[in-house]
Scaffold this active site. Sequence first.
Site, PDB file in Angstrom:
ATOM      1  N   LYS A 107      35.372  12.520  14.112  1.00  0.00           N
ATOM      2  CA  LYS A 107      34.699  11.946  15.283  1.00  0.00           C
ATOM      3  C   LYS A 107      35.677  11.056  16.020  1.00  0.00           C
ATOM      4  O   LYS A 107      36.606  10.503  15.417  1.00  0.00           O
ATOM      5  CB  LYS A 107      33.497  11.098  14.843  1.00  0.00           C
ATOM      6  N   GLY A 219      15.106   9.260  24.718  1.00  0.00           N
ATOM      7  CA  GLY A 219      16.348   9.655  25.380  1.00  0.00           C
ATOM      8  C   GLY A 219      16.099  10.792  26.354  1.00  0.00           C
ATOM      9  O   GLY A 219      15.150  11.581  26.192  1.00  0.00           O
ATOM     10  N   GLY A 221      19.102  12.494  27.708  1.00  0.00           N
ATOM     11  CA  GLY A 221      20.450  13.046  27.909  1.00  0.00           C
ATOM     12  C   GLY A 221      20.440  14.544  27.639  1.00  0.00           C
ATOM     13  O   GLY A 221      19.393  15.197  27.657  1.00  0.00           O
ATOM     14  N   ASN A 222      21.627  15.070  27.385  1.00  0.00           N
ATOM     15  CA  ASN A 222      21.773  16.513  27.193  1.00  0.00           C
ATOM     16  C   ASN A 222      20.875  17.064  26.087  1.00  0.00           C
ATOM     17  O   ASN A 222      20.194  18.079  26.259  1.00  0.00           O
ATOM     18  CB  ASN A 222      23.256  16.814  26.917  1.00  0.00           C
TER      19      ASN A 222
HETATM   20  N1  GLU Z   1      28.967  15.917  19.215  1.00  0.00           N
HETATM   21  C1  GLU Z   1      28.172  16.961  18.658  1.00  0.00           C
HETATM   22  C2  GLU Z   1      27.625  16.570  17.319  1.00  0.00           C
HETATM   23  O1  GLU Z   1      27.456  15.408  16.997  1.00  0.00           O
HETATM   24  C3  GLU Z   1      28.915  18.286  18.655  1.00  0.00           C
HETATM   25  C4  GLU Z   1      30.194  18.289  17.900  1.00  0.00           C
HETATM   26  C5  GLU Z   1      31.043  19.540  18.113  1.00  0.00           C
HETATM   27  O2  GLU Z   1      30.629  20.422  18.836  1.00  0.00           O
HETATM   28  O3  GLU Z   1      32.124  19.560  17.541  1.00  0.00           O
HETATM   29  O4  GLU Z   1      27.267  17.392  16.530  1.00  0.00           O
END
Ligand code: GLU
Length: 428
Positions: A107, A219, A221-222
Amino acid sequence: MENNSYNPFEAARKQFDKAADLLGLNKAAKDFLRSPVREFHFSIPVRMDDGSKKIFKAFRIHHNDARGPAKGGIRFHPMETVDTVRALSMWMTWKTSVVDIPLGGGKGGVICDPHNLSMFEQEQICRGWVRQIVKNIGPYSDIPAPDVMTSPQHMLWMLDEYETIAGGKFPGTITGKPLGMGGSEGRTEATGYGVIIALREALRELKIKPEITTASIQGFGNVSQYAIELYEKIGGKVICVSSWDNNDKKSYAFRKKEGVNLKELREISDTFGGIDKNKAQDLGYELLDGEKWIEQETDILIPAALENQITKNNIDKVNQRVKIIAEGANGPTSPEADTLLNKKDILIIPDFLANAGGVICSYFEQVQNNMNYYWSKDEVLSKLDMKMTNAYASVSNFSKQNNVNLRDAAYLISVNRVANACQSRGWI
Ligand code: GLU
């Protein structure tokens, strides 16, 4: 976030420790998996539009890469902390593992508030981020993606910087790219749709028809928007949705008992999913305090905002009628609240299973990048449906066979896979 003493990394470790003990992992395995395998902390200097220089603190953390390259999003958030990124990287490891895709967990984060940054300043943050980490990301080591307040445009700036430095085209370095620029059909929808596919399976097992259910969502958002879209398609009705108001620095809940209208809410919201409260009232929405999303008399609750939103402080407000909580966000339920919820008759679809649709589709995006051949939206979405449905079924079967809840089942399956991979590589 209402509880200042909450530390997401401690929460993530607590969940891991429980799984590790149940699996009987040895000390080396526990020590190895309780901490990220490597961390990068850096500063990004940016020339602001007014000519001044500003330094942004940023992170990339690889929790584990035994099953494949580290994988996970990058968040832009003013309250980002290194422990939040550590927790999120660990949850990514379990997420890729529970849905059994050949990737690890990582992350990234930048402490910044895109609400107050021009697009040019954001572009520089993206390019600066890549310049700092270029040697440690790439299609075979670590593949970033979008997350809270980052978009396909941010991903493309990052990829462009990477390719400029690397001197070639490497679209598989980053996922969540725009369509036509190496992005995959269905990627934008994938996380929200995945939440609803998991929910659909849960309803099917409980023998509840989606058509007779209602939901309240935190929320806009997306994740939330596409969750609403698919939930409505399968017949459900969303009666309340909350959203962050950046002017008032607080959230509001918008309620319409006959069902919210996704299209009209999209038309009156900004790119971060902030709903204009005056316009919403004109359209007949009741304006409530943001916290009220959790109190609604619905069958389903979908937290799709940030971590630590369902806590021991508001758990008593969850309505008696609620049967399922589908965790669209990462880490929305604190461990204390989780323990209390498990005593009630509520099925919790845990975050790293419920919201895995995004990373599943990221994996499909990489596969398409490697082939340089792109699938239709229907093809992507049917593959997504299959992956999510299978993952839900294996977690649910495990939970029934071993008499544990879905979160524990998901942890036991995923930690076991990762521990086995580490062990066969000779790491633990
Ligand atoms: N940010 C998204 C998650 O928390 C997607 C991560 C990704 O596609 O690598 O799962």
